[in-house]
Design an enzyme around this catalytic site. Structure first.
Site, mmCIF file in Angstrom:
data_model
loop_
_atom_site.group_PDB
_atom_site.id
_atom_site.type_symbol
_atom_site.label_atom_id
_atom_site.label_comp_id
_atom_site.label_asym_id
_atom_site.label_seq_id
_atom_site.Cartn_x
_atom_site.Cartn_y
_atom_site.Cartn_z
ATOM 1 C CG ASP A 33 -2.007 -0.954 1.228
ATOM 2 O OD1 ASP A 33 -2.012 -1.823 0.342
ATOM 3 O OD2 ASP A 33 -2.876 -0.868 2.111
ATOM 4 C CG ASP A 34 0.148 3.836 2.094
ATOM 5 O OD1 ASP A 34 -0.996 3.513 1.720
ATOM 6 O OD2 ASP A 34 0.441 4.003 3.286
ATOM 7 C CG HIS A 84 -4.538 2.853 -0.721
ATOM 8 N ND1 HIS A 84 -5.346 2.047 0.058
ATOM 9 C CD2 HIS A 84 -3.565 3.318 0.119
ATOM 10 C CE1 HIS A 84 -4.872 2.029 1.303
ATOM 11 N NE2 HIS A 84 -3.804 2.808 1.367
ATOM 12 C CG HIS A 88 -3.428 7.268 2.576
ATOM 13 N ND1 HIS A 88 -3.374 7.218 3.955
ATOM 14 C CD2 HIS A 88 -3.204 6.006 2.158
ATOM 15 C CE1 HIS A 88 -3.107 5.965 4.335
ATOM 16 N NE2 HIS A 88 -3.007 5.220 3.256
ATOM 17 C CG HIS A 178 2.244 0.168 4.494
ATOM 18 N ND1 HIS A 178 2.007 -0.742 5.492
ATOM 19 C CD2 HIS A 178 1.094 0.872 4.319
ATOM 20 C CE1 HIS A 178 0.762 -0.590 5.917
ATOM 21 N NE2 HIS A 178 0.181 0.369 5.227
#
Ligand SMILES: [Zn+2]
Length: 208
Positions: A33-34, A84, A88, A178
């Site tokens: 993620d991210d 995503h 965020h 991440h």
């Protein structure tokens, strides 16, 4: 205390989200993620390639816009891309219209580069209101996780992150890492060891 393993109650509350993959094969589903973030995402790609592993990247739209070249590398190497949100956003604290607009903006960034048949979304922080999810489920599958590595947590050691991740990961697990600056110290230690550990035990790493 960090809950590394998603519990039964959470899954029962949101049965229409994807928490793990029912499978009879020795398969594990790594997710990141991210990103995309230069150097960090590229590190992940190199490690995955060493083990012939495929994975799923839940990208922040703003990072895709800023780091097109890194994003393109993820796409070119055949991994799955998921949405995503663009900035965020935390669903619980965000008005529905704004949340959905931000979700759409991220999808626009993804679709500029790669149209994927399977549309996936992961809510930042795992926090989303029921009515936000209802809208998103019309077009996307919502993917949660079975194992939280907690790689972003600066208060636990690399060894602890690794130990917990190995302990909780099993056949069909969706594992959350991440590819972010914050998580990179732990992630860079843990990911190669997780790949090695399970490869030696004949597991394969698949994308969603
Ligand atoms: Zn996130």
């Amino acid at each position: 205390m960090i809950i590394h393993k998603t519990n039964f109650l959470m899954r029962a509350l949101y049965p229409d989200f994807l928490w793990r993959i029912p499978t009879k094969e020795k398969e594990i589903y790594l997710t990141f993620d991210d990103g995309p973030i230069p150097e960090i995402t590229e590190f992940v790609l190199e490690e995955l390639a060493k083990f012939n592993a495929k994975a799923t990247f839940f990208c922040i739209g703003d990072n895709i816009a800023k780091h097109q070249n890194v994003f393109q590398q993820v796409v070119n190497q055949g991994h799955t891309i998921g949405n995503h949100t663009f900035n965020h956003l935390k669903g619980w604290n965000t008005e529905n219209g704004e949340y959905l607009k931000n979700f759409d903006l991220c999808q626009v960034e993804i679709d500029k580069n790669e149209i994927q048949n399977r549309r996936l979304f992961r809510p930042p922080y795992g926090r989303i209101k029921r009515n936000q999810a209802k809208e998103i489920l019309k077009t996307h599958e919502i993917v949660m996780w079975d194992v939280l590595t907690a790689d972003y947590d600066q208060n636990i050691t690399q060894e602890q992150v690794l130990k917990k991740t190995l302990q909780h990961t099993e056949q069909g697990s969706i594992v959350l890492f991440h590819d972010s600056i914050k998580a990179s110290r732990n992630m860079k230690y843990v990911l190669p060891r997780v790949l090695e550990h399970f490869s030696e035990r004949d597991f394969v790493f698949k994308k969603l």
